[in-house]
Design an enzyme around this catalytic site. Structure first.
Site, PDB file in Angstrom:
ATOM      1  N   LYS A 116      59.557   2.824  44.166  1.00 46.04           N
ATOM      2  CA  LYS A 116      60.939   2.346  43.999  1.00 46.04           C
ATOM      3  C   LYS A 116      61.741   2.810  45.198  1.00 46.04           C
ATOM      4  O   LYS A 116      61.387   3.805  45.844  1.00 46.04           O
ATOM      5  CB  LYS A 116      61.557   2.935  42.724  1.00 46.04           C
ATOM      6  N   ASP A 156      66.203  -5.253  43.008  1.00 44.97           N
ATOM      7  CA  ASP A 156      66.589  -4.549  41.780  1.00 44.97           C
ATOM      8  C   ASP A 156      68.115  -4.663  41.694  1.00 44.97           C
ATOM      9  O   ASP A 156      68.687  -5.606  42.256  1.00 44.97           O
ATOM     10  CB  ASP A 156      66.097  -3.093  41.818  1.00 44.97           C
TER      11      ASP A 156
HETATM   12  P1  NAD Z   1      72.056  -7.156  38.239  1.00 43.97           P
HETATM   13  O1  NAD Z   1      72.791  -6.431  39.298  1.00 43.97           O
HETATM   14  O2  NAD Z   1      71.810  -8.612  38.397  1.00 43.97           O
HETATM   15  O3  NAD Z   1      72.825  -6.966  36.831  1.00 43.97           O
HETATM   16  C1  NAD Z   1      73.252  -5.749  36.340  1.00 43.97           C
HETATM   17  C2  NAD Z   1      74.367  -6.059  35.355  1.00 43.97           C
HETATM   18  O4  NAD Z   1      74.712  -4.867  34.652  1.00 43.97           O
HETATM   19  C3  NAD Z   1      75.640  -6.564  36.022  1.00 43.97           C
HETATM   20  O5  NAD Z   1      76.158  -7.664  35.299  1.00 43.97           O
HETATM   21  C4  NAD Z   1      76.594  -5.375  35.898  1.00 43.97           C
HETATM   22  O6  NAD Z   1      77.951  -5.771  35.840  1.00 43.97           O
HETATM   23  C5  NAD Z   1      76.122  -4.758  34.614  1.00 43.97           C
HETATM   24  N1  NAD Z   1      76.497  -3.361  34.439  1.00 43.97           N
HETATM   25  C6  NAD Z   1      76.489  -2.355  35.345  1.00 43.97           C
HETATM   26  N2  NAD Z   1      76.937  -1.217  34.781  1.00 43.97           N
HETATM   27  C7  NAD Z   1      77.206  -1.512  33.493  1.00 43.97           C
HETATM   28  C8  NAD Z   1      77.698  -0.774  32.391  1.00 43.97           C
HETATM   29  N3  NAD Z   1      77.961   0.516  32.520  1.00 43.97           N
HETATM   30  N4  NAD Z   1      77.862  -1.406  31.202  1.00 43.97           N
HETATM   31  C9  NAD Z   1      77.570  -2.718  31.061  1.00 43.97           C
HETATM   32  N5  NAD Z   1      77.100  -3.482  32.072  1.00 43.97           N
HETATM   33  C10 NAD Z   1      76.934  -2.877  33.260  1.00 43.97           C
HETATM   34  O7  NAD Z   1      70.707  -6.339  37.993  1.00 43.97           O
HETATM   35  P2  NAD Z   1      69.370  -6.806  37.276  1.00 43.97           P
HETATM   36  O8  NAD Z   1      68.400  -7.164  38.319  1.00 43.97           O
HETATM   37  O9  NAD Z   1      69.683  -7.758  36.177  1.00 43.97           O
HETATM   38  O10 NAD Z   1      68.897  -5.413  36.664  1.00 43.97           O
HETATM   39  C11 NAD Z   1      69.391  -4.922  35.410  1.00 43.97           C
HETATM   40  C12 NAD Z   1      68.374  -3.949  34.837  1.00 43.97           C
HETATM   41  O11 NAD Z   1      67.142  -4.645  34.691  1.00 43.97           O
HETATM   42  C13 NAD Z   1      68.078  -2.732  35.717  1.00 43.97           C
HETATM   43  O12 NAD Z   1      67.800  -1.618  34.906  1.00 43.97           O
HETATM   44  C14 NAD Z   1      66.837  -3.150  36.465  1.00 43.97           C
HETATM   45  O13 NAD Z   1      66.077  -2.037  36.924  1.00 43.97           O
HETATM   46  C15 NAD Z   1      66.122  -3.929  35.375  1.00 43.97           C
HETATM   47  N6  NAD Z   1      65.122  -4.853  35.876  1.00 43.97           N
HETATM   48  C16 NAD Z   1      65.452  -5.950  36.627  1.00 43.97           C
HETATM   49  C17 NAD Z   1      64.448  -6.792  37.082  1.00 43.97           C
HETATM   50  C18 NAD Z   1      64.753  -8.032  37.873  1.00 43.97           C
HETATM   51  O14 NAD Z   1      63.804  -8.763  38.225  1.00 43.97           O
HETATM   52  N7  NAD Z   1      66.007  -8.361  38.137  1.00 43.97           N
HETATM   53  C19 NAD Z   1      63.108  -6.516  36.793  1.00 43.97           C
HETATM   54  C20 NAD Z   1      62.799  -5.415  36.016  1.00 43.97           C
HETATM   55  C21 NAD Z   1      63.823  -4.592  35.560  1.00 43.97           C
END
Ligand code: NAD
Length: 426
Positions: A116, A156
């Site tokens: 990561k 991410d």
């Molecule tokens: P992203 O940046 O697209 O979305 C994150 C969202 O969370 C945003 O809408 C943001 O406003 C919101 N957020 C941030 N802090 C917050 C809070 N305190 N309360 C409520 N909402 C809040 O990111 P993503 O890629 O969707 O990732 C989100 C999670 O999913 C992370 O933990 C990431 O590690 C995990 N993840 C993502 C992927 C991927 O392919 N995108 C894959 C595996 C895991």
């Protein structure tokens, strides 16, 4: 103009995510009766790189950012894992995320290890030019340790396909040839895979479908809420809605909302794109983050950041299924409470593995110089992730444990076997 960016403070102190990861490993090690030496190897990252990134800002001044790349374990294949831009990034967070990536690629049974990366920065207060210069400097700084057969980064939180394109261009410029397989989550025009953008949400839905069968929940009548309406969360909502399930609550970093009547996920996505937040969606009412997590719904998906479900919140969770789109949203203490209250947990290393599964399919297409249709990609994703769900569910039934422990038994077990078989050098 850059939008105001705030990370909401939850009501309780947050545990160190790497300590959570080690506690989860310790529990799995007990069930697997792991040799102490193997347990020690699995409790430590293989390589941790900290880099300083001088970046020319738009105001002419130079700012130095700190970035990390942690390569946790590569016994089963090259390191693999995303890069996060966030003010709250710490080395311990990146270490935890790299450990979870290791177990995740193992649960999905794809030939990768885990890694990561992250940069401590506030991307919502940076211009596109500043973000590009910081990303390229980071790519140059980690170039010696990444590569198509060494370590393949991906997006991410607050990084996207454009960020991946800058990393690809910088790496390829330094190496002297175009190397699309060095990174996944790329734009389609640069060798990205069809279906990658929605893969995490889609994979989480496939897992939810399996969990609904186990728990005899009819998805046509089910209700759900999503914390963190970003890439993973909004795609999860949009796709789950196609099964007939009803979205009753959502949130982002600016606040949480609910509605007496189901919300249309597509309209909510369009509204957030236009206004920058889900807050204020027509027909919705504002609620607190805790109220969102405790809504009376069948399915809850934490899809924001780590440590959002703490013990106090867990006690009031009414959902029957939790689908962890986010990495590490539930603390070990909260986990115990949810398990005691018979909440069926689809743990992060299973629930959100759709992203890395389709990243793997993207990498295979790049290495083989082939391309698959979106339907072919989605089909392969469904087979892989439902197979992983079955492995984890079987392990949880066999050992009489919750799904997270089942997933750790499968994930850690395969990595431990590989580490043991490789032997210790020299
Ligand atoms: P992203 O940046 O697209 O979305 C994150 C969202 O969370 C945003 O809408 C943001 O406003 C919101 N957020 C941030 N802090 C917050 C809070 N305190 N309360 C409520 N909402 C809040 O990111 P993503 O890629 O969707 O990732 C989100 C999670 O999913 C992370 O933990 C990431 O590690 C995990 N993840 C993502 C992927 C991927 O392919 N995108 C894959 C595996 C895991």
């Amino acid at each position: 103009m850059a939008q105001k960016y705030e990370t909401k403070q939850m009501d309780q102190p947050k545990p160190n995510p790497f300590e959570n990861a080690l506690e989860q490993l310790r529990i799995a090690a007990e069930y697997l009766k792991l040799d102490e030496g193997i347990h020690q190897i699995l409790a430590n990252p293989k390589r941790q790189l900290t880099v300083s990134l001088p970046v020319r800002m738009d105001n002419g001044k130079t700012r130095v950012f700190t970035g990390y790349r942690v390569q946790y374990n590569d016994a089963r294949g090259p390191f693999k894992g995303g890069i996060r831009y966030h003010p709250g990034v710490t080395l311990d967070e990146v270490k935890a995320l790299s450990a979870w990536m290791t177990w995740k690629t193992s649960v999905a049974n794809i030939p990768y290890g885990g890694a990561k990366g992250g940069i401590i920065c506030d991307p919502k207060h940076m211009s596109p030019g500043e973000l590009e210069r910081m990303t390229r400097r980071f790519a140059a700084a980690i170039a010696p340790i990444i590569g198509p057969y060494k370590d393949i980064p991906a997006p991410d939180v607050y990084t996207n396909s454009q960020t991946m394109a800058w990393i690809l261009d910088t790496y390829s410029t330094l190496e002297g040839f175009m190397a699309p397989a060095v990174i996944t989550g790329k734009p389609i025009s640069l060798g990205g895979s069809l279906g990658r953008d929605k893969a995490t949400g889609r994979g989480a839905v496939f897992c939810t479908v399996e969990a609904a069968k186990v728990n005899k929940i009819d998805l046509k009548r089910a209700t759900f809420a999503v914390q963190g309406f970003g890439n993973a969360g909004s795609n999860f909502a949009e796709i789950l809605q196609t099964y007939g399930s009803k979205l009753m609550g959502a949130s982002d970093s600016k606040g949480a909302i609910t509605s007496k009547t189901p919300m249309d996920a597509d309209k909510l996505i369009a509204y957030k794109e236009k206004t920058g937040s889900v807050v204020g969606f027509p027909g919705s009412q504002p609620i607190t983050d805790k109220e969102l997590l405790q809504l009376d719904v069948d399915i809850l998906s934490p899809a924001a950041l780590e440590n959002s479900i703490l013990p106090d919140t867990a006690r009031g969770v009414k959902a029957k299924i939790i689908t962890e789109c986010a990495n590490g949203p539930t603390t070990p203490e909260a986990d115990k409470i949810l398990h005691a209250n018979k909440v069926f947990m689809i743990p992060d290393i299973l629930a959100n593995s759709g992203g890395v599964i389709v990243s793997y399919l993207e990498w295979v297409q790049n290495l083989e110089r082939i391309s698959w249709t979106e339907a072919e990609v989605n089909d392969m994703l469904e087979k892989k992730i439902t197979g992983a769900f079955k492995d984890v569910h079987d392990a949880s039934v066999k050992h009489g444990v919750d799904m997270r422990t089942g997933a750790m038994i499968v994930g850690v077990g395969r990595v431990a076997e590989a580490v043991k078989t490789l032997g210790t050098f020299p």
